[in-house]
Design a protein around this motif. Structure first.
Motif, short mmCIF file in Angstrom:
data_model
loop_
_atom_site.label_atom_id
_atom_site.label_comp_id
_atom_site.label_asym_id
_atom_site.label_seq_id
_atom_site.Cartn_x
_atom_site.Cartn_y
_atom_site.Cartn_z
N LEU A 14 86.70 9.81 3.56
CA LEU A 14 86.11 10.33 2.32
C LEU A 14 84.87 11.19 2.62
O LEU A 14 84.62 12.17 1.92
N GLN A 15 84.13 10.82 3.62
CA GLN A 15 82.92 11.56 3.94
C GLN A 15 83.22 12.91 4.59
O GLN A 15 82.62 13.93 4.24
N TRP A 16 84.17 12.94 5.51
CA TRP A 16 84.39 14.16 6.29
C TRP A 16 85.71 14.87 5.97
O TRP A 16 85.96 15.96 6.49
N GLY A 17 86.55 14.28 5.10
CA GLY A 17 87.81 14.92 4.77
C GLY A 17 87.70 15.84 3.57
O GLY A 17 86.68 15.89 2.87
N GLN A 18 88.77 16.59 3.32
CA GLN A 18 88.82 17.52 2.20
C GLN A 18 90.21 17.48 1.58
O GLN A 18 91.20 17.24 2.26
N GLY A 19 90.26 17.75 0.29
CA GLY A 19 91.53 17.87 -0.40
C GLY A 19 92.14 16.54 -0.80
O GLY A 19 91.60 15.45 -0.55
N LEU A 20 93.32 16.65 -1.45
CA LEU A 20 94.00 15.48 -1.97
C LEU A 20 94.38 14.50 -0.87
O LEU A 20 94.28 13.28 -1.05
N GLY A 21 94.81 15.01 0.29
CA GLY A 21 95.22 14.13 1.38
C GLY A 21 94.10 13.22 1.85
O GLY A 21 94.29 12.02 2.05
N ALA A 22 92.91 13.78 2.03
CA ALA A 22 91.76 12.98 2.46
C ALA A 22 91.35 11.98 1.40
O ALA A 22 91.01 10.83 1.71
N TYR A 23 91.40 12.41 0.15
CA TYR A 23 91.04 11.50 -0.96
C TYR A 23 92.03 10.34 -1.03
O TYR A 23 91.64 9.17 -1.15
N LEU A 24 93.32 10.64 -0.92
CA LEU A 24 94.34 9.59 -0.96
C LEU A 24 94.18 8.62 0.21
O LEU A 24 94.17 7.40 0.02
#
Length: 414
Positions: A315-325
């Motif tokens: 959540l801290q370093w990801g982006q987009g729907l994939g990271a949120y999921l």
């Protein structure tokens, strides 16, 4: 005849030693576990749906981050009020009557939330609802803690809680919230709480199955009388670790839906992620139930909590729907897997039986403090880094404490 010629008296036969009294091994019936699971599912419903409800409440009352955190904490404050005093009332009243009365109080508190028109009155109504739900959850913890296989029993209980939450979430996101908003959502929850507790009421025991609590399976104390307080540090360590871990989880869970826009995720997609997270949460509870202690307790617990920390990293370093999921599923969805072992370890280490009943208090107080602390940390902050740090730090501290407790249990000491 002279006395000297008398025959010696024959000694009386030795009395047989009294039979050794073995401790009773209690085996809880499936009906009792199923009933406790149904009632516990009703008690946990408001927390499991907290992200969706807070979004609806924010839209209804125009709340900012700090107020959102207080709304989440208010229900848990009422929960904590009764849970922290559970040792004073848990053995004094009939458990079936407690469940019936607390169910009525919970339904009334939730239903009144639909009619309130101010933020302050909403907080008060949620405190009342939380008090009723706290009684329900505390009684269920006391029931499940007596199970002869506590890890598996808590896994089934947690899975049942999530199962009801999934049904409720689908109902809310499909048509209730869109048509009737926050008022429709809380009325729906009130109805589901009433139905679930009614289904489980008949199979609930009237009180403890075994007395004294020391004779429960997997809760035998070392020989030598009553243990001093300093020898009972193990369950208290586990209880403290449960409190810390749940504070971090509640902090993150309260703002899950608020995170979605920062990833470019639409409200509809966020609801889908929340549904997927609850499904994974139910599977995680069942996994703990079926796995049991086949791999020990410390290893599965550590794997689950390390994956949760990896989730907030996404959540801290990801982006987009994939990271949120990925982040939400790992941090929130898998949490029931280690939690089943946490509760089972506390129950097994509780020699006197008076610490396990405080698990709802630890969850409630931690759950009440978590969103409140997160709201204050996020006020004026740029981004959600403080929230992620709070979650990861709480999980790490809790993990270290449970590793100590797991080593003690593995050595054969309660």
């Amino acid at each position: 005849m002279p006395a000297s010629s008398a025959l010696p008296a024959r000694s009386a036969p030795a009395e047989a030693p009294p039979p050794v009294e073995r401790p009773t091994l209690y085996r809880q019936s499936k009906t009792v576990l199923a009933s406790a699971t149904a009632v516990s599912a009703a008690a946990a419903l408001l927390f499991n749906l907290m992200p969706a409800l807070l979004v609806a409440a924010a839209a209804r009352f125009g709340l900012h981050e700090n107020q959102i955190g207080l709304v989440g904490s208010s229900y848990l404050a009422g929960f904590a009020l009764v849970a922290t005093t559970s040792n004073l009332w848990i053995d004094r009243f009939n458990w079936r009557r407690l469940v019936a009365g607390a169910s009525a109080l919970s339904v009334a508190g939730l239903a009144s939330c639909a009619a309130v028109g101010s933020y302050a009155v909403l907080l008060a109504a949620l405190v009342i609802a939380g008090a009723g739900l706290g009684v329900l959850y505390t009684v269920c913890i006391a029931v499940v803690s007596e199970h002869h296989r506590p890890d598996q029993a808590f896994g089934f209980k947690l899975a049942g809680e999530v199962g009801l939450a999934i049904v409720a979430l689908l109902a809310l996101t499909t048509f209730v919230t869109a048509r009737w908003g926050f008022s429709g959502a809380v009325l729906t929850l009130a109805g589901m709480v009433g139905v679930a507790t009614l289904c489980g009421l008949r199979g609930m025991p009237a009180g403890r199955a075994l007395t004294p609590p020391e004779r429960r399976f997997a809760m035998q104390r070392l020989a030598g009388g009553r243990s001093p307080v300093l020898r009972d540090w193990a369950p208290w360590l586990g209880l403290s670790a449960l409190f810390v871990a749940f504070a971090g989880l509640a902090a993150l869970w309260a703002f899950i839906s608020e995170l979605a826009p920062t990833f470019g995720v639409s409200p509809q997609a966020a609801d889908g992620v929340l549904t997927a997270t609850l499904v994974v949460s139910g599977v995680a509870g069942l996994a703990a139930a079926f796995l049991g202690d086949k791999l020990g307790r410390a290893k599965p617990l550590a794997v689950g909590m390390l994956l949760a920390i990896a989730g907030v990293a996404a959540l801290q370093w990801g982006q987009g729907l994939g990271a949120y999921l990925a982040g939400v599923v790992l941090a929130g969805g898998l949490w029931n897997f280690p939690m089943a072992y946490q509760m089972g370890m506390i129950a097994s280490s509780d020699g006197r039986g008076n610490v396990a009943v405080l698990m709802p208090a630890a969850l409630a107080v931690g759950g009440a403090l978590g969103p409140m602390l997160a709201g204050s940390l996020l006020t004026g902050a740029h981004g959600f880094m403080p929230l992620y740090a709070l979650f990861a730090g709480a999980a790490a501290v809790s993990l270290a404490a449970f590793m100590v407790l797991g080593r003690r249990l593995a050595s054969g000491r309660p």
